[in-house]
Design a protein around this motif. Structure first.
Motif, PDB file in Angstrom:
ATOM      1  N   GLY A  40      -6.044  10.074  20.138  1.00  0.00           N
ATOM      2  CA  GLY A  40      -5.910   8.486  19.968  1.00  0.00           C
ATOM      3  C   GLY A  40      -5.494   8.248  18.441  1.00  0.00           C
ATOM      4  O   GLY A  40      -5.056   7.253  18.251  1.00  0.00           O
ATOM      5  N   ASP A  41      -5.820   9.270  17.567  1.00  0.00           N
ATOM      6  CA  ASP A  41      -5.522   8.890  16.268  1.00  0.00           C
ATOM      7  C   ASP A  41      -3.979   9.317  15.811  1.00  0.00           C
ATOM      8  O   ASP A  41      -3.544   9.391  14.648  1.00  0.00           O
ATOM      9  CB  ASP A  41      -6.550   9.778  15.436  1.00  0.00           C
ATOM     10  N   THR A  42      -3.355  10.114  16.708  1.00  0.00           N
ATOM     11  CA  THR A  42      -2.262  10.902  16.340  1.00  0.00           C
ATOM     12  C   THR A  42      -1.204  10.082  15.852  1.00  0.00           C
ATOM     13  O   THR A  42      -0.551  10.201  14.869  1.00  0.00           O
ATOM     14  CB  THR A  42      -1.605  11.475  17.820  1.00  0.00           C
ATOM     15  N   SER A  43      -0.826   8.790  16.319  1.00  0.00           N
ATOM     16  CA  SER A  43       0.385   7.941  15.968  1.00  0.00           C
ATOM     17  C   SER A  43       0.071   7.488  14.486  1.00  0.00           C
ATOM     18  O   SER A  43       0.947   7.748  13.739  1.00  0.00           O
ATOM     19  CB  SER A  43       0.242   6.783  16.680  1.00  0.00           C
ATOM     20  N   ARG A  44      -1.104   6.962  14.171  1.00  0.00           N
ATOM     21  CA  ARG A  44      -1.320   6.580  12.784  1.00  0.00           C
ATOM     22  C   ARG A  44      -1.398   7.600  11.544  1.00  0.00           C
ATOM     23  O   ARG A  44      -1.146   7.568  10.576  1.00  0.00           O
ATOM     24  CB  ARG A  44      -2.720   5.840  12.626  1.00  0.00           C
ATOM     25  N   CYS A  45      -1.811   8.955  12.292  1.00  0.00           N
ATOM     26  CA  CYS A  45      -1.858  10.167  11.229  1.00  0.00           C
ATOM     27  C   CYS A  45      -0.723  10.611  11.009  1.00  0.00           C
ATOM     28  O   CYS A  45      -0.124  11.030   9.763  1.00  0.00           O
ATOM     29  CB  CYS A  45      -3.016  11.220  11.929  1.00  0.00           C
ATOM     30  N   ILE A  46       0.138  10.567  11.838  1.00  0.00           N
ATOM     31  CA  ILE A  46       1.731  11.083  11.811  1.00  0.00           C
ATOM     32  C   ILE A  46       2.512  10.148  10.664  1.00  0.00           C
ATOM     33  O   ILE A  46       3.170  10.435   9.957  1.00  0.00           O
ATOM     34  CB  ILE A  46       2.385  11.448  12.976  1.00  0.00           C
ATOM     35  N   SER A  47       2.019   8.713  11.119  1.00  0.00           N
ATOM     36  CA  SER A  47       2.888   7.619  10.444  1.00  0.00           C
ATOM     37  C   SER A  47       2.565   7.861   8.924  1.00  0.00           C
ATOM     38  O   SER A  47       3.556   7.618   8.063  1.00  0.00           O
ATOM     39  CB  SER A  47       2.329   6.377  10.988  1.00  0.00           C
ATOM     40  N   TRP A  48       1.381   7.929   8.497  1.00  0.00           N
ATOM     41  CA  TRP A  48       0.752   8.129   7.354  1.00  0.00           C
ATOM     42  C   TRP A  48       1.437   9.328   6.670  1.00  0.00           C
ATOM     43  O   TRP A  48       2.004   9.239   5.368  1.00  0.00           O
ATOM     44  CB  TRP A  48      -0.683   8.187   7.230  1.00  0.00           C
ATOM     45  N   ALA A  49       1.525  10.211   7.021  1.00  0.00           N
ATOM     46  CA  ALA A  49       2.276  11.731   6.694  1.00  0.00           C
ATOM     47  C   ALA A  49       3.703  11.178   6.115  1.00  0.00           C
ATOM     48  O   ALA A  49       4.031  11.875   5.280  1.00  0.00           O
ATOM     49  CB  ALA A  49       2.112  12.694   7.541  1.00  0.00           C
ATOM     50  N   ARG A  50       4.318  10.788   7.320  1.00  0.00           N
ATOM     51  CA  ARG A  50       5.875  10.409   6.999  1.00  0.00           C
ATOM     52  C   ARG A  50       5.904   9.463   5.884  1.00  0.00           C
ATOM     53  O   ARG A  50       6.952   9.678   5.071  1.00  0.00           O
ATOM     54  CB  ARG A  50       6.549   9.993   8.373  1.00  0.00           C
ATOM     55  N   GLU A  51       5.144   8.429   5.882  1.00  0.00           N
ATOM     56  CA  GLU A  51       5.168   7.157   4.939  1.00  0.00           C
ATOM     57  C   GLU A  51       4.943   7.778   3.445  1.00  0.00           C
ATOM     58  O   GLU A  51       5.694   7.496   2.495  1.00  0.00           O
ATOM     59  CB  GLU A  51       4.441   6.177   5.406  1.00  0.00           C
ATOM     60  N   THR A  52       3.923   8.658   3.383  1.00  0.00           N
ATOM     61  CA  THR A  52       3.793   9.117   2.165  1.00  0.00           C
ATOM     62  C   THR A  52       4.834  10.318   1.699  1.00  0.00           C
ATOM     63  O   THR A  52       5.041  10.018   0.403  1.00  0.00           O
ATOM     64  CB  THR A  52       2.302  10.095   2.339  1.00  0.00           C
TER      65      THR A  52
END
Length: 458
Positions: free
Chosen positions: A386-398
């Protein structure tokens, strides 16, 4: 594409002579064998060929060719992009190939393609010898070496690939070749950085060096409020490190699972004990650390000290790029981005590259990154889907926020599976065309393409 029935029939015919295991989706052991380190990767091969010898590899390749199936090759299974496995094709799994032979007098080691760094180190350290390995002991020697080989000993002894003497390789047409400076020299140049593009590496021969068995190293972590001080100290220190001293920095979380944010330094000094102890003193004088595990320890322990932070099955998404310098603005941006990290297993990592790595010519091996620099990585890791979307988004945004500070080069072993543009060409830079020509000689049909793919030159 072959049917399930034809795959099962062909596997049954081969099974009588095959030294390892041939696992179909309905077989016991298949579910565990198909898993790789990154739990985000969930693929189902039509067949898993768990090989025990180079002959098994040849037979598995022949089977794939006859059935018209694509192939993925698994060594340690750590590749974050999941290129060690495949949907509907054949996974050629080298993990049962565990042979290690140490020549303590000649200071060399020969190891099969399924060996991990922990297994190799255990045998070589029996004789007080080592070669540059990774920083996680469960990583396979094959993938790490073929793509580069950053590790604790690299500033003193070069990358893992710089220590290669020879590689045994099974090519797409089923030949078994030995590549060295004397035999197939173009191929030997290419596999030192070119990954799995040219065949399946069934064994490796390395030079060994006197290391340990005790070195001084470990992690030391300070409160996250000291991030700027820690990163500025790291920048200043890395301007004048001796070859024996490797130093990484990270904005991360405490390993106790509390989620406490930490500004950490992780280090190894493989030189004389008195020099190592002097080198460690400044690391301990930045204030009162949250954790301080820097001290004398067996090299094998040092090489496995971070294993628990990268458990098998955790979901991972990584992005990385080289930085030629660590500016004030880059430091400030890192701190700001880490403050938004959504997972207690996430981190931003800086691996400093200097010393022996930089004294090899950019065109001497396929690995071109020979300037002193930092490898910056966004390591998003989490346990709950359930945390996949926000974790991937953080990595890409960073990654995008840090882009203004990036150099041209990238480390091919850290490329993820959703890169845009032509990241492989960018990773090899001036060496890419030569790699393409060698690819056309040894794999003109691009049979080995489930990798950081080098397209053969037409």
């Amino acid at each position: 594409m072959s049917s399930i029935a034809s795959v099962a029939s062909a596997a049954a015919d081969l099974r009588a002579s095959f030294g390892g295991q041939l696992l179909k989706p309905t077989d016991a052991g298949y579910e565990e064998a198909r898993k790789v380190h990154n739990g985000l990767v969930d693929k189902r091969p039509a067949l898993i060929a768990r090989c025990r010898s180079a002959t098994d590899v040849v037979d598995a390749l022949d089977l794939a060719t006859r059935l018209g199936l694509e192939v993925a090759v698994r060594g340690g299974g750590h590749n974050v992009a999941g290129r060690a496995t495949i949907d509907g094709g054949i996974m050629i799994d080298l993990s049962p190939m565990k042979g290690v032979h140490v020549d303590a007098v000649g200071r060399t080691v020969r190891a099969q393609g399924g060996v991990t760094w922990g297994e190799l180190n255990r045998e070589t350290q029996l004789h007080g010898l080592a070669v540059t390995g990774g920083v996680i002991s469960t990583t396979g020697i094959a993938g790490l070496t073929l793509g580069g080989g950053l590790g604790w000993l690299m500033s003193k002894y070069g990358l893992a690939l710089d220590n290669l003497r020879a590689v045994e390789l099974v090519t797409a047409d089923g030949r078994v070749l030995r590549a060295s400076n004397q035999e197939e020299p173009d191929l030997f140049w290419a596999v030192r950085g070119g990954g799995g593009n040219f065949g399946i590496a069934t064994s490796f021969e390395y030079d060994l060096h006197p290391v340990g068995p005790t070195v001084i190293g470990g992690p030391i972590g300070y409160p996250i409020e000291r991030s700027r001080d820690v990163l500025e100290f790291f920048r200043a220190s890395t301007r004048s490190l001796p070859d024996e001293h490797t130093l990484f920095a990270s904005l991360t979380h405490a390993p106790d699972g509390s989620g406490t944010e930490v500004a950490a330094l992780v280090t190894c000094h493989c030189g004389p004990a008195a020099e190592a102890e002097r080198a460690m003193r400044p690391l301990k004088q930045l204030g009162v650390p949250i954790v301080d595990a820097v001290g004398p320890m067996p090299y094998c322990q040092l090489n496995s000290m971070l294993d628990a932070s990268y458990p098998k099955g955790a979901l991972n998404y990584w992005k990385s790029n080289f930085l030629m310098q660590l500016s004030d603005a880059a430091i400030a941006t890192m701190i700001d981005c880490f403050a938004r990290c959504p997972t207690p297993m996430g981190q931003l990592l800086l691996e400093h590259i200097h010393g022996a790595v930089t004294r090899v010519g950019a065109s001497d091996t396929a690995f071109p990154h020979r300037q002193e620099c930092y490898n910056f990585s966004v390591l998003a890791q989490w346990m709950q889907p359930g945390d996949t979307s926000r974790c991937i988004s953080w990595a890409r945004e960073t990654y995008e926020t840090m882009r203004p500070f990036f150099a041209a080069g990238r480390y091919v072993n850290y490329l993820d599976d959703d890169e845009t543009g032509d990241p492989v060409a960018a990773a090899y830079g001036p060496n890419y065309r030569r790699l393409q020509r060698i690819k056309a000689s040894y794999d003109p049909k691009n049979f080995f393409r489930m990798n950081q793919n080098v397209r053969p030159l037409a």
